[in-house]
Design an enzyme around this catalytic site. Structure first.
Site, short mmCIF file in Angstrom:
data_model
loop_
_atom_site.label_atom_id
_atom_site.label_comp_id
_atom_site.label_asym_id
_atom_site.label_seq_id
_atom_site.Cartn_x
_atom_site.Cartn_y
_atom_site.Cartn_z
N LYS A 78 0.91 -1.17 -0.19
CA LYS A 78 -0.06 0.04 0.03
C LYS A 78 0.88 1.29 0.01
CE LYS A 78 -2.26 -1.38 3.62
NZ LYS A 78 -1.98 -2.81 3.66
N PHE A 119 12.36 -6.62 3.74
CA PHE A 119 13.27 -7.55 4.44
C PHE A 119 12.58 -7.99 5.62
CE2 PHE A 119 15.79 -6.93 8.65
CZ PHE A 119 16.50 -8.27 8.49
N ASP A 124 9.84 -12.90 7.78
CA ASP A 124 8.70 -13.39 8.37
C ASP A 124 7.90 -14.41 7.82
OD1 ASP A 124 6.83 -12.61 10.97
OD2 ASP A 124 5.39 -12.39 9.53
N ASP A 128 7.04 -17.94 9.39
CA ASP A 128 5.71 -18.44 9.67
C ASP A 128 5.09 -19.42 8.55
OD1 ASP A 128 5.55 -16.67 11.72
OD2 ASP A 128 4.47 -15.09 10.61
N ARG A 133 1.46 -13.49 0.10
CA ARG A 133 1.75 -12.13 0.50
C ARG A 133 1.42 -11.06 -0.63
NH1 ARG A 133 2.54 -9.72 5.16
NH2 ARG A 133 3.79 -11.36 5.88
N ASP A 195 7.20 -12.57 19.92
CA ASP A 195 6.21 -13.18 18.97
C ASP A 195 6.56 -14.60 18.86
OD1 ASP A 195 3.63 -13.33 17.70
OD2 ASP A 195 4.61 -12.66 15.76
N LYS A 221 6.87 -4.80 17.21
CA LYS A 221 6.96 -5.36 15.99
C LYS A 221 6.53 -4.62 14.82
CE LYS A 221 5.92 -9.74 13.59
NZ LYS A 221 5.16 -11.08 13.85
N PHE A 260 -3.52 0.20 15.11
CA PHE A 260 -3.50 -0.49 13.43
C PHE A 260 -2.97 -1.95 13.56
CE2 PHE A 260 -0.52 -1.74 9.95
CZ PHE A 260 -0.99 -1.30 8.98
N ASP A 264 -5.19 -5.19 11.93
CA ASP A 264 -4.65 -6.57 11.37
C ASP A 264 -4.82 -7.66 11.73
OD1 ASP A 264 -3.35 -5.16 9.06
OD2 ASP A 264 -1.26 -6.02 9.58
N ASP A 265 -4.92 -7.78 13.21
CA ASP A 265 -5.42 -9.01 13.75
C ASP A 265 -6.83 -9.34 13.48
OD1 ASP A 265 -2.85 -9.11 14.72
OD2 ASP A 265 -3.44 -8.84 16.72
#
Length: 375
Positions: A78, A119, A124, A128, A133, A195, A221, A260, A264-265
């Site tokens: 974005k 990066f 990540d 994960d 993505r 995390d 994070k 924010f 996202d969660d």
């Protein structure tokens, strides 16, 4: 005839080279096109990097690899973080027109944040074991990439300091920029560490979760690099030296960043994958998200048992069981209440901004972009 060229190179786009800016023109900020100005910087700095690689006599296939990695991972987001630097600088200049050099440098710093974001995301996604993505396969899942993506992530980070040295070495705030990027990277990695150790995918233990841990994770994070970093960069460009100004900015931007990330969660569970550009996997990944922490805080013994038995498992039936508990507990409604409370609370902080080197508009611009966002 079958094309045996790896997919990685079959889809490569050619580099577009723009001339290096002359820094001679002065833009009227009321007439400028911020997105175009930002995007115009990318081909310039992309070619600078590729020219540097060529000067090292690196083989062409490595240059093509880097070019593809750069475009695949840096572009496509974005760009809110990157665009914020020039936007903030204009606000801090209080209507004074920016020179072409200032516009170029502010947008270059914005691209440095986008490189930093790339990066983080490449790394990540590997940690994960994510699938998509920005609406496409994660970089490490692209044919022919695999674990090479780890080194690609390191190169993406290193490019930031190439840009800073090339374009800011003679500026009085050059060391401030370097320290800020290093500190922000360190903070983000600390958040990622907590995390990962709080919610390892192979050892689900919801007793490790807490609202306090979630807050630390999201501030370190996400909030520092997504919210504080672009504003602090613009403040350095604007000549701000007073530490009190940076502290006041931080006191607002970190809560904004936390809000924010909670969004996202929420979107990971309730958002449209086509809109947000990825398939939400927080439940499967055993993420210490805002939703699960809210659920744990109010769940009955029976609901807690269901969460313990199903959270962090990749079977569709397990994910469905967790989401059903969320529905029973009204987690979606709790989020909407949290969103309104955050909006009121953060706006109250913004109204108290009184430092002469800051402007409330710096922070209200963030709120306008993220309040009730859907992606």
């Amino acid at each position: 005839m079958t094309d045996n060229t790896p997919l990685l190179f079959r889809t490569r786009k050619p580099v577009v080279i723009n001339p290096t800016p002359s820094y001679s023109k002065v833009y009227d900020p009321t007439m400028s096109n911020p997105i175009k100005e930002f995007m115009d910087v990318f081909p310039v700095i992309a070619e600078e990097l590729l020219a540097h690689l060529r000067s090292l006599n690196i083989p062409q296939n490595a240059i093509e690899w880097f070019d593809r990695s750069m475009r695949y991972n840096v572009l496509g987001g974005k760009m809110n973080r990157g665009l914020t630097v020039a936007e903030t600088l204009r606000i801090l200049k209080r209507g004074e027109p920016l020179s072409e050099e200032e516009i170029f440098k502010a947008n270059l710093l914005g691209w440095c944040i986008e490189w930093l974001q790339a990066f983080f995301l490449v790394s990540d996604d590997i940690m994960d074991d994510s699938k998509t993505r920005r609406g496409q396969p994660c970089w490490f899942r692209v044919e022919g990439v695999g674990n090479i993506a780890i080194n690609d992530a390191f190169i993406l980070e290193s490019a930031i300091y190439f840009f800073l040295k090339k374009h800011f070495r003679k500026d009085s705030y050059y060391v401030d920029l370097i320290e800020l990027f290093h500190e922000t990277t360190y903070q983000t990695e600390l958040g990622q560490l907590l995390d990962l150790i709080t919610a390892p995918e192979d050892n689900v233990d919801l007793n490790k979760f807490s609202i306090e841990k979630h807050s630390f994770i999201v501030i370190y994070k996400t909030a520092y690099y997504s919210f504080y970093l672009p504003v602090a960069l613009a403040m350095h460009m604007a000549g701000v030296k007073d530490e009190a100004a940076f502290k006041q900015a931080e006191a607002i931007l970190l809560p904004l960043g936390e809000y924010f990330q909670v969004q996202d969660d929420y979107l990971d569970c309730y958002g449209n994958p086509e809109t947000i550009g990825k398939i939400g996997t927080d439940i499967e990944d055993n993420k210490c998200s805002w939703l699960i922490n809210q659920a744990l805080d109010i769940a009955s013994a029976e609901q807690r048992k269901i969460l313990d038995e199903n959270y962090g498992k990749r079977n569709e039936a397990n994910v469905k069981a967790v989401k059903e508990v969320y529905v029973e507990l009204g987690i979606e409604g709790r989020f909407k209440a949290y969103e309104e409370e955050s909006y009121v609370r953060i706006n109250a902080l913004i109204e108290k901004v009184d430092h002469p080197l800051l402007s409330q508009d710096v922070f209200t611009s963030f709120m306008k972009r993220i309040y009730k966002r859907t992606k």
